[in-house]
Design an enzyme around this catalytic site. Structure first.
Site, mmCIF file in Angstrom:
data_model
loop_
_atom_site.group_PDB
_atom_site.id
_atom_site.type_symbol
_atom_site.label_atom_id
_atom_site.label_comp_id
_atom_site.label_asym_id
_atom_site.label_seq_id
_atom_site.Cartn_x
_atom_site.Cartn_y
_atom_site.Cartn_z
ATOM 1 N N MET A 165 -0.790 2.294 -3.197
ATOM 2 C CA MET A 165 -0.651 1.717 -2.021
ATOM 3 C C MET A 165 -2.097 1.461 -1.431
ATOM 4 O O MET A 165 -2.311 0.526 -0.896
ATOM 5 C CB MET A 165 0.532 2.196 -1.168
ATOM 6 C CG MET A 165 1.827 1.987 -1.489
ATOM 7 S SD MET A 165 2.903 2.641 -0.163
ATOM 8 C CE MET A 165 4.421 1.829 -0.572
ATOM 9 N N ASP A 166 -2.737 2.652 -1.117
ATOM 10 C CA ASP A 166 -3.934 2.482 -0.582
ATOM 11 C C ASP A 166 -5.084 1.813 -1.201
ATOM 12 O O ASP A 166 -5.944 0.779 -0.613
ATOM 13 C CB ASP A 166 -4.600 3.922 -0.386
ATOM 14 C CG ASP A 166 -5.862 4.230 0.507
ATOM 15 O OD1 ASP A 166 -5.897 3.445 1.553
ATOM 16 O OD2 ASP A 166 -6.865 4.585 -0.071
ATOM 17 N N GLU A 167 -5.028 1.658 -2.571
ATOM 18 C CA GLU A 167 -5.967 0.840 -3.495
ATOM 19 C C GLU A 167 -5.325 -0.743 -3.225
ATOM 20 O O GLU A 167 -6.356 -1.353 -3.025
ATOM 21 C CB GLU A 167 -5.700 1.222 -4.840
ATOM 22 C CG GLU A 167 -6.590 0.388 -5.912
ATOM 23 C CD GLU A 167 -7.962 0.311 -5.672
ATOM 24 O OE1 GLU A 167 -8.600 -0.505 -6.106
ATOM 25 O OE2 GLU A 167 -8.584 1.281 -5.051
#
Length: 246
Positions: A165-167
């Site tokens: 998700m962060d990527e």
């Protein structure tokens, strides 16, 4: 990326310069990108010709659901303004610009990799592809977690989902508004994800203000009947520097 983002945010909060430099980060012109047009961001991120390997292409490990949805979004790139993002092994290969001198670090490591591309065996780790819609500042990530990402037996480790998700947030933030660093990231887990199954992530930019991009994400099954997680994130806009000519 998350840790460095908090460090930058802390310095901004006290109106102090980065790493001792007596200055505040310059504000960005929303209509520009690195002093150029928005097209400049895309041309650097989406090179027309490159010898770099694109890891966001189908391989024999992709499940049928992922292949089918991938083809659906490829069709949307022809008529609905969606863009398939390539995935190279390092952000250096994508951005093509340098961090400000106060944040730049030197390294003698020649094989740096994005965390989500650290497992090179097809199908064993992070299999994913991201599609971006510029006019709506929205992305969709198709993610298939492999057996090297196991948490509970037979299911995906929650940390690997958070990393994915962060990527996806970071790529969306960069293309939507020059977002570079994660300032905050919140996630609520709702259901376990079977390994090697398809996860669809819908990411949207809610607003951009005060050099920050506010974003949200819902991760769900292909039929949308099962929601796996809901998350939100805030990214910091940062003026990057042109690379020195070789």
């Amino acid at each position: 990326m998350i840790r460095r983002g908090f460090q930058v945010a802390a310095r901004l909060g006290h109106h102090r310069g980065l790493l001792g430099a007596p200055r505040i980060l310059p504000r960005l012109n929303p209509a520009s990108a690195f002093g150029s047009s928005t097209d400049s961001v895309f041309s650097r991120f989406l090179p027309e010709k490159t010898e770099l390997k694109d890891d966001a292409l189908p391989n024999a490990s992709w499940c049928l659901d992922m292949l089918c949805l991938y083809q659906e979004f490829l069709e949307k790139t022809k008529s609905s303004g969606w863009i398939k993002l390539p995935s190279f092994k390092s952000n250096r290969d994508h951005i093509g610009l340098n961090l400000p001198s106060g944040l730049a670090v030197s390294s003698d490591k020649g094989d740096c990799r994005i965390f989500t591309r650290c497992i090179q065996v097809e199908g064993q780790g992070f299999e994913y592809v991201i599609f971006f819609q510029p006019s709506r500042k929205k992305s969709v990530c198709l993610f298939q977690p492999g057996p090297y990402l196991e948490g509970p037996p037979g299911f995906t480790h929650s940390g690997s989902l958070a990393a994915m998700m962060d990527e996806t947030f970071s790529k969306t933030a960069f293309l939507a508004g020059e977002g570079v660093f994660t300032l905050s990231f919140n996630i609520r887990f709702k259901n376990l994800i079977p390994m090697s199954s398809l996860v669809v992530m819908d990411i949207e930019v809610g607003k951009i203000e005060d050099q920050k991009l506010y974003m949200s994400c819902i991760a769900h099954s292909r039929d949308q009947q099962t929601v796996y997680t809901k998350s939100s994130g805030v990214f910091l806009q940062l003026q990057l520097e042109e690379e020195s000519p070789q």
